[in-house]
Design an enzyme around this catalytic site. Structure first.
Site, PDB file in Angstrom:
ATOM      1  N   TRP A   1      -3.778  -1.632  -1.202  1.00 42.06           N
ATOM      2  CA  TRP A   1      -3.714  -2.861  -1.996  1.00 42.06           C
ATOM      3  C   TRP A   1      -4.153  -3.950  -1.027  1.00 42.06           C
ATOM      4  O   TRP A   1      -3.376  -4.384  -0.174  1.00 42.06           O
ATOM      5  CB  TRP A   1      -2.296  -3.128  -2.501  1.00 42.06           C
ATOM      6  CG  TRP A   1      -2.198  -4.358  -3.324  1.00 42.06           C
ATOM      7  CD1 TRP A   1      -1.847  -5.606  -2.902  1.00 42.06           C
ATOM      8  CD2 TRP A   1      -2.493  -4.483  -4.703  1.00 42.06           C
ATOM      9  NE1 TRP A   1      -1.888  -6.492  -3.939  1.00 42.06           N
ATOM     10  CE2 TRP A   1      -2.284  -5.842  -5.058  1.00 42.06           C
ATOM     11  CE3 TRP A   1      -2.904  -3.607  -5.686  1.00 42.06           C
ATOM     12  CZ2 TRP A   1      -2.487  -6.319  -6.354  1.00 42.06           C
ATOM     13  CZ3 TRP A   1      -3.082  -4.080  -6.981  1.00 42.06           C
ATOM     14  CH2 TRP A   1      -2.890  -5.406  -7.300  1.00 42.06           C
TER      15      TRP A   1
ATOM     16  N   ASN B   1       0.795  -0.082   6.017  1.00 35.64           N
ATOM     17  CA  ASN B   1       1.226  -0.882   4.861  1.00 35.64           C
ATOM     18  C   ASN B   1       1.933  -2.103   5.434  1.00 35.64           C
ATOM     19  O   ASN B   1       2.853  -1.978   6.230  1.00 35.64           O
ATOM     20  CB  ASN B   1       2.193  -0.073   3.988  1.00 35.64           C
ATOM     21  CG  ASN B   1       2.799  -0.928   2.881  1.00 35.64           C
ATOM     22  OD1 ASN B   1       2.202  -1.912   2.461  1.00 35.64           O
ATOM     23  ND2 ASN B   1       4.000  -0.574   2.449  1.00 35.64           N
ATOM     24  N   GLY B   2       1.462  -3.293   5.065  1.00 34.66           N
ATOM     25  CA  GLY B   2       2.115  -4.513   5.564  1.00 34.66           C
ATOM     26  C   GLY B   2       1.064  -5.556   5.920  1.00 34.66           C
ATOM     27  O   GLY B   2      -0.094  -5.458   5.527  1.00 34.66           O
TER      28      GLY B   2
ATOM     29  N   ARG C   1       1.311   1.577  -5.977  1.00 36.14           N
ATOM     30  CA  ARG C   1       1.508   0.604  -4.885  1.00 36.14           C
ATOM     31  C   ARG C   1       0.193  -0.040  -4.454  1.00 36.14           C
ATOM     32  O   ARG C   1       0.181  -0.977  -3.653  1.00 36.14           O
ATOM     33  CB  ARG C   1       2.153   1.293  -3.683  1.00 36.14           C
ATOM     34  CG  ARG C   1       3.524   1.877  -3.915  1.00 36.14           C
ATOM     35  CD  ARG C   1       4.038   2.590  -2.681  1.00 36.14           C
ATOM     36  NE  ARG C   1       4.172   1.675  -1.572  1.00 36.14           N
ATOM     37  CZ  ARG C   1       5.258   0.913  -1.367  1.00 36.14           C
ATOM     38  NH1 ARG C   1       6.278   0.972  -2.214  1.00 36.14           N
ATOM     39  NH2 ARG C   1       5.338   0.090  -0.355  1.00 36.14           N
TER      40      ARG C   1
ATOM     41  N   HIS D   1      11.940 -34.773 -32.772  1.00 35.58           N
ATOM     42  CA  HIS D   1      10.752 -35.106 -33.582  1.00 35.58           C
ATOM     43  C   HIS D   1      10.329 -33.932 -34.452  1.00 35.58           C
ATOM     44  O   HIS D   1       9.150 -33.785 -34.779  1.00 35.58           O
ATOM     45  CB  HIS D   1       9.611 -35.533 -32.658  1.00 35.58           C
ATOM     46  CG  HIS D   1       9.930 -36.747 -31.846  1.00 35.58           C
ATOM     47  ND1 HIS D   1       9.943 -38.025 -32.354  1.00 35.58           N
ATOM     48  CD2 HIS D   1      10.328 -36.854 -30.556  1.00 35.58           C
ATOM     49  CE1 HIS D   1      10.310 -38.870 -31.422  1.00 35.58           C
ATOM     50  NE2 HIS D   1      10.538 -38.196 -30.313  1.00 35.58           N
TER      51      HIS D   1
ATOM     52  N   CYS E   1       0.869  -1.186   0.000  1.00 37.07           N
ATOM     53  CA  CYS E   1       0.000   0.000   0.000  1.00 37.07           C
ATOM     54  C   CYS E   1       0.905   1.236   0.000  1.00 37.07           C
ATOM     55  O   CYS E   1       2.111   1.129   0.115  1.00 37.07           O
ATOM     56  CB  CYS E   1      -0.857   0.030   1.255  1.00 37.07           C
ATOM     57  SG  CYS E   1      -1.871  -1.435   1.478  1.00 37.07           S
TER      58      CYS E   1
ATOM     59  N   LYS F   1       8.238 -14.962 -21.883  1.00 42.92           N
ATOM     60  CA  LYS F   1       8.848 -13.703 -21.422  1.00 42.92           C
ATOM     61  C   LYS F   1       9.599 -13.047 -22.578  1.00 42.92           C
ATOM     62  O   LYS F   1       9.475 -11.864 -22.841  1.00 42.92           O
ATOM     63  CB  LYS F   1       9.819 -13.971 -20.272  1.00 42.92           C
ATOM     64  CG  LYS F   1       9.169 -14.295 -18.956  1.00 42.92           C
ATOM     65  CD  LYS F   1       8.588 -13.114 -18.215  1.00 42.92           C
ATOM     66  CE  LYS F   1       7.155 -12.837 -18.380  1.00 42.92           C
ATOM     67  NZ  LYS F   1       6.137 -13.798 -18.224  1.00 42.92           N
TER      68      LYS F   1
ATOM     69  N   LYS G   1      -2.137  -5.578 -19.544  1.00 41.85           N
ATOM     70  CA  LYS G   1      -1.767  -6.267 -18.295  1.00 41.85           C
ATOM     71  C   LYS G   1      -2.846  -7.274 -17.907  1.00 41.85           C
ATOM     72  O   LYS G   1      -2.560  -8.318 -17.389  1.00 41.85           O
ATOM     73  CB  LYS G   1      -1.555  -5.262 -17.163  1.00 41.85           C
ATOM     74  CG  LYS G   1      -1.100  -5.884 -15.837  1.00 41.85           C
ATOM     75  CD  LYS G   1       0.180  -6.646 -15.986  1.00 41.85           C
ATOM     76  CE  LYS G   1       0.561  -7.405 -14.735  1.00 41.85           C
ATOM     77  NZ  LYS G   1       1.683  -8.362 -14.987  1.00 41.85           N
TER      78      LYS G   1
ATOM     79  N   GLU H   1       7.261 -11.817 -25.569  1.00 42.73           N
ATOM     80  CA  GLU H   1       6.280 -10.751 -25.308  1.00 42.73           C
ATOM     81  C   GLU H   1       6.943  -9.397 -25.056  1.00 42.73           C
ATOM     82  O   GLU H   1       6.277  -8.372 -25.191  1.00 42.73           O
ATOM     83  CB  GLU H   1       5.351 -11.120 -24.162  1.00 42.73           C
ATOM     84  CG  GLU H   1       5.954 -11.139 -22.785  1.00 42.73           C
ATOM     85  CD  GLU H   1       4.887 -11.386 -21.711  1.00 42.73           C
ATOM     86  OE1 GLU H   1       3.749 -10.930 -21.842  1.00 42.73           O
ATOM     87  OE2 GLU H   1       5.211 -12.069 -20.735  1.00 42.73           O
TER      88      GLU H   1
ATOM     89  N   GLU I   1       7.783 -20.729 -20.075  1.00 42.53           N
ATOM     90  CA  GLU I   1       7.684 -19.393 -19.458  1.00 42.53           C
ATOM     91  C   GLU I   1       8.821 -18.500 -19.945  1.00 42.53           C
ATOM     92  O   GLU I   1       8.608 -17.332 -20.262  1.00 42.53           O
ATOM     93  CB  GLU I   1       7.696 -19.520 -17.932  1.00 42.53           C
ATOM     94  CG  GLU I   1       7.726 -18.215 -17.173  1.00 42.53           C
ATOM     95  CD  GLU I   1       6.553 -17.276 -17.486  1.00 42.53           C
ATOM     96  OE1 GLU I   1       5.582 -17.710 -18.134  1.00 42.53           O
ATOM     97  OE2 GLU I   1       6.621 -16.098 -17.106  1.00 42.53           O
TER      98      GLU I   1
HETATM   99  C1  AGP Z   1       2.441 -12.973 -18.813  1.00 43.88           C
HETATM  100  O1  AGP Z   1       3.704 -12.336 -18.772  1.00 43.88           O
HETATM  101  C2  AGP Z   1       1.446 -12.237 -19.663  1.00 43.88           C
HETATM  102  N1  AGP Z   1       1.319 -10.892 -19.269  1.00 43.88           N
HETATM  103  C3  AGP Z   1       0.124 -12.964 -19.811  1.00 43.88           C
HETATM  104  O2  AGP Z   1       0.391 -14.218 -20.390  1.00 43.88           O
HETATM  105  C4  AGP Z   1      -0.657 -13.233 -18.492  1.00 43.88           C
HETATM  106  O3  AGP Z   1       0.016 -14.195 -17.722  1.00 43.88           O
HETATM  107  C5  AGP Z   1      -2.048 -13.791 -18.861  1.00 43.88           C
HETATM  108  O4  AGP Z   1      -2.741 -12.802 -19.591  1.00 43.88           O
HETATM  109  C6  AGP Z   1      -2.873 -14.204 -17.644  1.00 43.88           C
HETATM  110  O5  AGP Z   1      -3.124 -13.075 -16.842  1.00 43.88           O
HETATM  111  P1  AGP Z   1      -3.729 -13.320 -15.354  1.00 43.88           P
HETATM  112  O6  AGP Z   1      -2.699 -14.100 -14.608  1.00 43.88           O
HETATM  113  O7  AGP Z   1      -3.927 -11.950 -14.812  1.00 43.88           O
HETATM  114  O8  AGP Z   1      -5.002 -14.091 -15.497  1.00 43.88           O
END
Ligand code: AGP
Length: 614
Positions: free
Chosen positions: A74, A100-101, A27, A510, A2, A491, A609, A494, A487
């Site tokens: 938060w 905050n905490g 935050r 394969h 927070c 990363k 996001k 994207e 993963e």
């Molecule tokens: C991950 O780096 C991406 N931003 C994206 O794949 C994300 O994980 C996905 O959209 C799921 O989002 P969520 O965890 O908020 O459901």
């Protein structure tokens, strides 16, 4: 996480509070509030929603005064709501607290205070602080200095906190205290500020006093007095901060993503905090609503999620089958929800979502419930839609994740999934108390190991050079290394826009092996385990075709460096926890490659996001 802001001086406090909270909104932003003292009277205004909602409320009922504290929330304990917003007050309404905490022992404290007649208005952990301070004044008399009452109150508290307190009967002081959450004091001519971070104050002063853990500051118009929680006086020197406001918002990091990568040790500690007791092999989740009977009835687990959260589900599949010894599977949420899934009352569906708002995952939750399954979710946003729609919820306490590329949310998801697998295994008797104790201890050691690795960040920046001009890459792994390969590839693609593919290492022969040449760097997760020899074989297959191999391996592994072009060593841990450590170098690799390519790391093109549309 927070945001806290405070002001004492000769001007109206409110504009400083609002301006400061807006800078701290990254935050936390589910609710906010302010308290001021004007002509000896305490005023509090707070509400759920954005700071702009708070401003509207204040415009209807302006509050004045040259001293004030503010908070942007938060949520961790207690849904976002007007009542759960900070500041919180005591029974008399004379004390206002922002925090905050996480107060780990808030439940026993709340019960004891309620038994003594205290009435609580919220469901937060924070409110107990206001009542503890009130209790001390009742015991020792109203004229005891506020800082003494705060000191006594915080001696009773376990957990992490940074707090600021106002008391109507002592209207010329703000008392602040911290342990485990940041709190900084800004000194300026005739006025003093407090804040959760430096950027919120940089506009007014560059003279900063850092409050350390177990310290309490009393701030008046005459200056700042600091003592320890045990009453010893502490001398403090102000330091000059040369940051520009822009870089300061990211705590001095160039991007939120890098800041959040470095926040992972704390995020994991906060996610574990208050949930385990090693000596009793005790694991507890507040809002899970899961009985022993229900645990025993579960005969199958289905994880459902999107993107990075789906990769966390893949790790969960391994952990559930390994420790709980029941079938587990992972489904893309968008596939699951439209596939007429066969689930029933003995199926546990686990939805994973950082934002708690991903439309596909929310749809999967609805479908699972419609089919009669028990649904729990793992979310990072308290009170989010997926959390509210699930039968039970386990929160990650990673704090707001601003960078679009998910980092600390992922490793805290892995932390929760690991703990939940142990929780379920213990309830079903598939692991012994001794095994559980060791596995909890192994997890508690992880944040330090991440910190140890992050100290070698420059190695990764150098390794990024190999990739910054390539167009395609491959990430290979076996076992729990395979989801981490996926993963790492996600990363990279994207945020750097390089085409990257994660693949089970055994599958390379394969088909994908046709891609290998000197222009195709290959990242291999060469993690310890029963597949290690096979992974070394895969590295040789790539090398035999002129490929470049960057291996992620465990410290002490002398064999891999004879085969790979470059090795990034991670600290040793158990096979079950290795994914949490193995992903860190891949996060940094993607970050530095994207920076070298001049990409917009925090807001990559075409991405959001939270994907709240199907
Ligand atoms: C991950 O780096 C991406 N931003 C994206 O794949 C994300 O994980 C996905 O959209 C799921 O989002 P969520 O965890 O908020 O459901």
């Amino acid at each position: 996480m927070c945001g806290i802001f405070g002001y004492i001086g000769t001007k109206e406090a409110l504009p400083f509070l609002i301006e400061g909270l807006k800078k701290l909104e990254y935050r936390g932003y589910d609710s906010s509030g302010v308290a001021t003292i004007d002509k000896g009277r305490l005023f509090i205004e707070k509400c759920a929603g954005k700071i702009s909602d708070l401003e509207k409320k204040i415009n209807e009922r302006p509050i004045r005064g040259p001293i004030g504290i503010g908070h942007t929330r938060w949520a961790t304990h207690g849904q976002p709501s007007d009542q759960n917003s900070h500041p919180h007050e005591d029974c008399t309404g004379l004390i206002a607290v922002v925090h905050n905490g996480i107060i780990e022992n808030y439940l026993p404290l709340r019960r004891a205070l309620a038994d003594e007649g205290h009435k609580f208005l919220s469901t937060t952990d924070t409110e107990v602080i206001a009542h503890l301070i009130e209790k001390y004044f009742t015991k020792a008399g109203q004229n005891v200095p506020l800082e003494e009452a705060v000191r006594q109150a915080m001696l009773a508290v376990e957990g992490s906190y940074s707090i600021a307190v106002l008391y109507e009967k002592q209207p010329n002081k703000i008392v602040a205290a911290r342990k485990g959450s940041p709190l900084i004091i800004g000194i300026s001519e005739g006025e003093t500020f407090i804040s959760s971070d430096i950027p919120a104050m940089l506009k007014y002063t560059s003279q900063i006093i850092y409050l350390n853990d177990y310290e309490i500051a009393t701030i008046t118009e005459d200056g700042v007095k600091v003592e320890t929680i045990h009453g010893q006086k502490v001398e403090k020197e102000a330091v000059f901060i040369s940051w520009d406001p822009e870089s300061a918002e990211k705590g001095g990091y160039a991007h939120f993503m890098l800041k959040e990568i470095h926040e992972q040790p704390k995020a994991i500690r906060d996610t574990i905090s208050g949930r385990v007791k090693v000596d009793e092999s005790f694991i507890h989740f507040d809002e899970l609503n899961f009985t022993e009977e229900e645990a025993r009835q579960i005969n199958r687990v289905v994880f459902t999620a999107c993107g990075t959260s789906w990769h966390a589900g893949l790790i969960g599949e391994y952990l559930i089958e390994q420790f709980v010894k029941i079938p587990a599977e992972v489904e893309y949420a968008a596939e699951f929800r439209y596939r007429h899934p066969i689930v029933d009352e003995n199926t546990l569906v686990i939805a994973i979502s950082q934002s708690g708002e991903t439309a596909d995952t929310l749809g999967a939750v609805w479908e699972a419930k419609a089919q009669g399954a028990k649904v729990i979710s793992i979310c990072n946003v308290v009170g989010s839609s997926i959390a509210r729609e699930s039968h039970g919820i386990i929160y990650t306490y990673a704090g707001p994740e601003i960078g679009v590329a998910s980092t600390k949310a992922f490793t805290t998801q892995l932390t929760v999934i690991y703990l939940f697998a142990l929780f379920l295994a213990k309830k079903r008797g598939s692991i012994s108390k001794l095994e559980a104790q060791k596995m909890i201890s192994d997890l508690i050691a992880i944040p330090d190991k991440i910190e140890q690795f992050l100290g070698r960040e420059k190695e990764i920046e150098a390794a990024a050079e190999r990739f910054s001009k390539c167009s395609n890459t491959l990430f290979l792994g076996r076992g729990k290394g395979f989801p981490i390969a996926l993963e790492g590839a996600l990363k990279l693609k994207e945020i750097s826009y390089i085409h990257a593919e994660g693949y089970p290492a055994a599958e390379m022969k394969h088909g994908p092996i046709a891609l290998i040449d000197e222009n195709m760097p290959v990242v291999v997760l060469a993690l310890a385990g029963r597949r290690y020899d096979k992974i070394l074989g895969n590295i040789e297959e790539v090398k035999a075709r002129g490929g470049i191999v960057v291996a992620v391996a465990v410290e002490g592994d002398a064999m891999v460096c004879e085969k790979a072009d470059e090795v990034i060593y991670i600290p040793q841990t158990t096979e079950a926890l290795s994914p949490i450590l193995a992903v860190i170098p891949l996060q940094l690799l993607a970050y530095y490659i994207a920076v070298k390519r001049g990409c917009h790391v925090d807001q990559p093109r075409n991405l959001a996001k939270s994907v709240t549309v199907e």
